[in-house]
Design an enzyme around this catalytic site. Sequence first.
Site, short mmCIF file in Angstrom:
data_model
loop_
_atom_site.label_atom_id
_atom_site.label_comp_id
_atom_site.label_asym_id
_atom_site.label_seq_id
_atom_site.Cartn_x
_atom_site.Cartn_y
_atom_site.Cartn_z
N GLY A 136 0.81 -1.22 0.00
CA GLY A 136 0.00 0.00 0.00
C GLY A 136 0.84 1.27 0.00
CG HIS A 171 10.70 -0.77 -0.40
ND1 HIS A 171 9.40 -0.72 0.04
CD2 HIS A 171 10.62 -0.64 -1.76
CE1 HIS A 171 8.57 -0.56 -0.98
NE2 HIS A 171 9.27 -0.49 -2.09
#
Length: 337
Positions: A77, A138
């Site tokens: 998301g 990330h």
Amino acid sequence: MEKSVEFQNSAGENQLSKEDQELVLSLPRVKSWDYAFLYQYQGFWCASNCFHGILSFQRHFQAKDTDILLVTFPKSGTTWLKALTYTIANRSRYTLENSPLLTTPSHDLVPFTDVHIYADNKSSTLEDLPTPRILAIHLPYASLPHSIINSNCRIVYLCRNPLDQFISYWHFISKVPQAADPVSIDEAFEMFCQGVQMFGPIWDHELGYWKASLEKSNKILFLKYEDLKEDIIYYIKKLADFIGCPFNNEEEAQGVIEEISKFCSFDNMKNLEVNQIGKLSYFGIENKAYFRKGKVGDWTNHLTPSMSKRLDNLMEEKFGDSGLMTFIQSPKVQKKN
Ligand code: A3P
């Protein structure tokens, strides 16, 4: 694949020093279902062409106390979280009618600091960003640069049920130009269960930030994709409070929160022309690849009951008594089998 070719970025350049190439080549390597080869670095799997950005980010990034870091495992998301945070933080600069999101994808407005900005040697651009800087990464918690851990910057982590993350990633990877040749869903699932995936294993990634958020709740806001789908108004307010941009009574009365929720909704973002055409400025991925279904529970359309059972068991084992399994499988998540 030739090793020298493997290290090339999307511009066809190999920017890794000889020492760093030797470091990478000394790491365990597997042929994976997502990127041709993944190397196990600091406990997570990483594609060869991402090392330059990641190593450089780890060595040189200096966090500021005012920074807001958006952290996700891929396909959890991120695109939505970037749009929401950017819109909330910049609402006094841009009305929704003039939002830069109408003309620029959220991944270009909030680029990944590790696999984009540092990969392209553009770290100097970070100094020009307005305060608070909204940055995306990330990297797993254990691999964050020290300055992030030691500064007062804040982290928003968005997790997703790994079953849906797997399905989302499975669809997405076929659209990534640098990805490996497609394998069957059974083969991909097998490797996924072994944790082999870019930035994987997903359970280590989610667990790292979960545990840190329990210890440092002022620093890390741990959110869940499924909860945002369930009650976006509540979470927009929570996000705004956390990043230091709370809504005032007048804004609440005027319905500003509802407007932001509609503006950033899947249907609205997916249908914007900017997200229908064109490619991202990095990786060459089409903007529309980031918008597929935007639903909770799509795994039920792809995984057999035995596959989902296996993954549930694996998560039970990996998450142990951390409380994360309960959080992920709270009643809001609709399970069909
Ligand atoms: P699906 O493939 O399940 O549809 P990421 O942004 O981390 O790459 O994750 C992509 C996933 O988020 C995709 O899930 C995509 O459809 C979904 N997504 C993208 N924008 C969204 C939005 N505004 N609201 C809800 N989901 C969104």
